[in-house]
Design a protein around this motif. Structure first.
Motif, PDB file in Angstrom:
ATOM      1  N   LEU A 156       3.569   9.570  -0.026  1.00  0.00           N
ATOM      2  CA  LEU A 156       4.567   8.570   0.384  1.00  0.00           C
ATOM      3  C   LEU A 156       4.739   7.498  -0.709  1.00  0.00           C
ATOM      4  O   LEU A 156       5.868   7.103  -1.035  1.00  0.00           O
ATOM      5  CB  LEU A 156       4.149   7.926   1.706  1.00  0.00           C
ATOM      6  N   ALA A 157       3.614   7.044  -1.262  1.00  0.00           N
ATOM      7  CA  ALA A 157       3.679   6.016  -2.321  1.00  0.00           C
ATOM      8  C   ALA A 157       4.469   6.540  -3.516  1.00  0.00           C
ATOM      9  O   ALA A 157       5.311   5.830  -4.075  1.00  0.00           O
ATOM     10  CB  ALA A 157       2.270   5.614  -2.745  1.00  0.00           C
ATOM     11  N   ASP A 158       4.205   7.772  -3.891  1.00  0.00           N
ATOM     12  CA  ASP A 158       4.901   8.373  -5.037  1.00  0.00           C
ATOM     13  C   ASP A 158       6.403   8.505  -4.752  1.00  0.00           C
ATOM     14  O   ASP A 158       7.236   8.198  -5.606  1.00  0.00           O
ATOM     15  CB  ASP A 158       4.287   9.749  -5.321  1.00  0.00           C
TER      16      ASP A 158
ATOM     17  N   LEU B 210       0.843  -1.205   0.000  1.00  0.00           N
ATOM     18  CA  LEU B 210       0.000   0.000   0.000  1.00  0.00           C
ATOM     19  C   LEU B 210       0.873   1.248   0.000  1.00  0.00           C
ATOM     20  O   LEU B 210       0.560   2.233  -0.666  1.00  0.00           O
ATOM     21  CB  LEU B 210      -0.925   0.013   1.218  1.00  0.00           C
ATOM     22  N   GLN B 211       1.983   1.202   0.745  1.00  0.00           N
ATOM     23  CA  GLN B 211       2.892   2.366   0.794  1.00  0.00           C
ATOM     24  C   GLN B 211       3.580   2.591  -0.539  1.00  0.00           C
ATOM     25  O   GLN B 211       4.184   3.629  -0.755  1.00  0.00           O
ATOM     26  CB  GLN B 211       3.940   2.162   1.881  1.00  0.00           C
ATOM     27  N   LEU B 212       3.507   1.602  -1.415  1.00  0.00           N
ATOM     28  CA  LEU B 212       4.110   1.742  -2.735  1.00  0.00           C
ATOM     29  C   LEU B 212       3.032   1.986  -3.804  1.00  0.00           C
ATOM     30  O   LEU B 212       3.309   2.018  -4.990  1.00  0.00           O
ATOM     31  CB  LEU B 212       4.900   0.458  -3.073  1.00  0.00           C
ATOM     32  N   GLY B 213       1.805   2.155  -3.343  1.00  0.00           N
ATOM     33  CA  GLY B 213       0.700   2.447  -4.269  1.00  0.00           C
ATOM     34  C   GLY B 213       0.243   1.238  -5.057  1.00  0.00           C
ATOM     35  O   GLY B 213      -0.422   1.383  -6.083  1.00  0.00           O
TER      36      GLY B 213
ATOM     37  N   TYR C 139      -2.238  -0.801  -5.066  1.00  0.00           N
ATOM     38  CA  TYR C 139      -3.575  -1.067  -4.527  1.00  0.00           C
ATOM     39  C   TYR C 139      -4.210  -2.306  -5.165  1.00  0.00           C
ATOM     40  O   TYR C 139      -4.764  -3.153  -4.469  1.00  0.00           O
ATOM     41  CB  TYR C 139      -4.473   0.162  -4.712  1.00  0.00           C
TER      42      TYR C 139
ATOM     43  N   GLU D 115      -0.668   9.597   2.196  1.00  0.00           N
ATOM     44  CA  GLU D 115      -0.401   8.229   1.720  1.00  0.00           C
ATOM     45  C   GLU D 115      -0.015   8.242   0.235  1.00  0.00           C
ATOM     46  O   GLU D 115       0.885   7.516  -0.176  1.00  0.00           O
ATOM     47  CB  GLU D 115      -1.620   7.334   1.946  1.00  0.00           C
TER      48      GLU D 115
ATOM     49  N   LEU E  77       2.110   7.081  -9.650  1.00  0.00           N
ATOM     50  CA  LEU E  77       1.007   6.227  -9.188  1.00  0.00           C
ATOM     51  C   LEU E  77       0.037   5.883 -10.315  1.00  0.00           C
ATOM     52  O   LEU E  77      -0.696   4.900 -10.227  1.00  0.00           O
ATOM     53  CB  LEU E  77       0.238   6.898  -8.056  1.00  0.00           C
TER      54      LEU E  77
ATOM     55  N   LYS F 262       8.213   6.754  -2.592  1.00  0.00           N
ATOM     56  CA  LYS F 262       8.830   5.428  -2.529  1.00  0.00           C
ATOM     57  C   LYS F 262       8.995   4.839  -3.925  1.00  0.00           C
ATOM     58  O   LYS F 262       9.987   4.190  -4.218  1.00  0.00           O
ATOM     59  CB  LYS F 262       7.979   4.489  -1.671  1.00  0.00           C
ATOM     60  N   LYS F 263       8.009   5.055  -4.764  1.00  0.00           N
ATOM     61  CA  LYS F 263       8.077   4.495  -6.116  1.00  0.00           C
ATOM     62  C   LYS F 263       9.236   5.135  -6.894  1.00  0.00           C
ATOM     63  O   LYS F 263       9.924   4.474  -7.663  1.00  0.00           O
ATOM     64  CB  LYS F 263       6.739   4.737  -6.838  1.00  0.00           C
TER      65      LYS F 263
END
Lengths: 391, 191
Positions: free
Chosen positions: B105-107, A270-273, A275, B102, B87, B109-110
């Motif tokens: 953070l996802a962006d 989830l933290q990496l998107g 989903y 959230e 994303l 980390k990616k």
């Protein structure tokens, strides 16, 4: 000029044939060490690569988990016990790779996605063969001899060994080498007494996630086409051998050892998107066994964050079902409260967010939830004021 | 004949043109010029005197005191259509601030997939009279250097504004943190 060029190409092809045949696979009664200067460079580069992983805190340290994984690897390759070592790579994406020095890395994401021990054994057997057959050294020789790249690399002074480790070990080897890893790895599975029917299921589980994932990764075990090839290869191997024969599947033992990691993997994804990857894993039939208690919450959260058509309604359904099954679990209240807040259903949002804080008074995000509750109160008061007749 | 002149000239000029795009231009912030605007003139911040600003960037203000490897502050407004490009998903028109954090953070980390990134803290804050978040991240590179990063993020009328500060944990992070917080305090959206 053209004749010279032709001669150069011919010479390089001859050298390619010479170099490729000089790499003999590691044997039981032989010392496991590099046998050529090229191999030595690869071993050194592998060690440097491992140092970088360690310094960068990319190795997941859990002695119990390490012991369990090492036990599976040793069962597959008993004659190389102490030579081949397995480590967990702290990455939620699907992958595993073998280095030239005998280190095998399995990503946390892959461990958390597989269902049983036999499936993980399939992946470890495949990677172990890459090491024993010296595929990285063979691939390196091949790249060195594929003229233009070698010249360009030489001129620029790029350390080729590092490139090979990154490019091949992580993204995959040639089709020929991958097929060899499938075939010889399969034999190891049989010898170790693992249920070989699980081999195809391992790759099916990975392919399911790889296909669903919004983010396409270049890694070997995250590539849907490459996984499809694995499935076909293992189906053929199962057909050729008696795939129905009994063997260890090990779902309970695997779950017992992996369970603490599974939730962390879902959080990481989830933290990496990722989903859709989370959703596809949690919507499978055996999800309740693999992801007890928290599975429904993460499914609801992933749906809510993905925010596709019908995702919010589906999230509500799953979160309510989780609350019905586990009334004391606080996280579904949080997720439901946030969804209702987005939908401007202030009464339900307030109710669920309050219940979340009551059940988890020490929650990390308490300040955010209190802020939301204040905003909800203000909006409710405004609505009441607007409804009252003006004098 | 004409080709014989134009072709070598073109081959000479082309790399120069390409290289010119890579050249960064740094300008020292002098007394009295502390208030800085982004290229779209959508926001402003006050930068301390003698800090250095990277001037050939679009929609952002990028400053450092001793070099970007030692401390780096970036204030920017992200692309409206795809604020979190990696994303590849459509955001809600008005995301909750926790969701915004959230997605951010996802962006992040990616975009830095090979670096270990850990969220150390996340708190609600008020920026430019809007509710936003303040996130602290720990990043560790392959040489073991620990870098800390603080990001303030806020969503205003469909735009994501971000104020980030990063510096090696050893010595620099704590030393220049007050300067960053001061800059955050001066962040102003322009009409």
């Amino acid at each position: 000029m053209r004749i010279k060029a032709l001669l150069l190409i011919l010479l390089s092809q001859l050298l390619l044939a010479c170099e490729s045949t000089q790499f003999r696979s590691f044997q039981q009664d032989q010392a496991v060490e590099p046998t050529s200067e090229g191999e030595q460079r690869l071993w050194l580069a592998s060690e440097k690569f491992e140092t970088a992983l360690r310094r960068g805190e990319m190795i997941y340290t859990d002695p119990e988990l390490d012991r369990y994984l090492q036990g599976i690897l040793d069962r597959l390759f008993p004659e190389f016990k102490g030579v081949m070592r397995v480590h967990v790579h702290r990455a939620p994406v699907l992958n595993a790779f073998a280095l030239a020095n005998g280190s095998i890395y399995v990503n946390l994401g892959l461990i958390g996605t597989l269902e049983n021990e036999a499936q993980l054994a399939t992946v470890l057997a495949h990677e172990g063969i890459h090491f024993l057959q010296k595929h990285s050294a063979k691939q390196r020789a091949h790249v060195y001899n594929s003229n233009t790249l070698a010249i360009a690399v030489g001129m620029l002074g790029i350390p080729l060994a590092g490139n090979i480790i990154a490019a091949n070990a992580i993204s995959g080897y040639s089709q020929e080498h991958e097929l060899e890893a499938d075939t010889l790895g399969y034999q190891r599975l049989i010898r170790a007494g693992y249920a070989r029917s699980e081999s195809t299921r391992a790759f099916e589980a990975l392919a399911r996630e790889a296909k669903a994932n919004e983010i396409k990764h270049p890694f070997f075990f995250a590539s849907h086409p490459k996984l499809q090839t694995r499935i076909q290869n293992y189906q053929q191997l199962n057909a050729a051998h008696n795939a129905q024969s009994n063997g260890t599947v090990g779902p309970e033992r695997y779950q017992q050892n992996i369970e603490p990691v599974r939730e962390e993997v879902l959080q990481g994804k989830l933290q990496l998107g990722q989903y859709s990857a989370v959703i596809v894993n949690l919507e499978q039939d055996n999800a309740a066994r693999l992801y007890p208690v928290y599975g429904g919450y993460y499914l609801g959260k992933a749906l809510s964050l993905r925010n596709g058509p019908d995702d919010q309604a589906r999230a509500i359904t799953h979160l309510k079902a989780t609350l019905k099954a586990f009334p004391n679990y606080s996280m579904p209240h949080r997720a439901l409260g946030l969804i209702y807040l987005k939908q401007n259903n202030l009464v339900l949002a307030k109710s669920h967010l309050s219940q979340y804080l009551n059940r988890s008074p020490q929650a990390d995000d308490r300040a955010f939830i209190e802020l939301y509750l204040q905003q909800i109160e203000q909006q409710i008061e405004q609505q009441i004021e607007q409804r009252q007749p003006k004098e | 004949m004409r080709n014989q002149i134009i072709r070598p000239l073109f081959l000479l000029i082309l790399p120069l043109l390409m290289l010119s795009g890579c050249v960064t231009t740094w300008t020292r912030v002098e007394q009295g010029q502390n208030q800085q605007l982004d290229t779209n003139r959508s926001f402003s911040v006050v930068i301390p005197t003698q800090w250095v600003r990277l001037t050939n960037t679009m929609n952002n203000i990028s400053v450092t005191r001793d070099g970007t490897m030692l401390q780096w502050i970036e204030v920017k407004r992200r692309n409206k259509e795809k604020p979190f490009a990696s994303l590849d998903k459509a955001l809600p028109s008005q995301p909750l601030v926790t969701e915004l954090a959230e997605y951010y953070l996802a962006d992040t980390k990616k975009q830095a997939a090979n670096i270990h990134i850990e969220q150390l803290d996340l708190q609600p804050v008020s920026i430019a009279e809007q509710t936003g978040f303040r996130m602290t991240l720990k990043l560790v590179n392959s040489r073991g250097l620990e870098v800390h990063m603080i990001t303030y993020g806020v969503w205003v009328e469909g735009w994501f504004y971000q104020l980030s500060y990063q510096a090696p944990k050893l010595y620099y992070f704590e030393r220049d943190l007050p300067a960053f917080e001061q800059i955050v305090g001066t962040f102003t959206l322009r009409p």
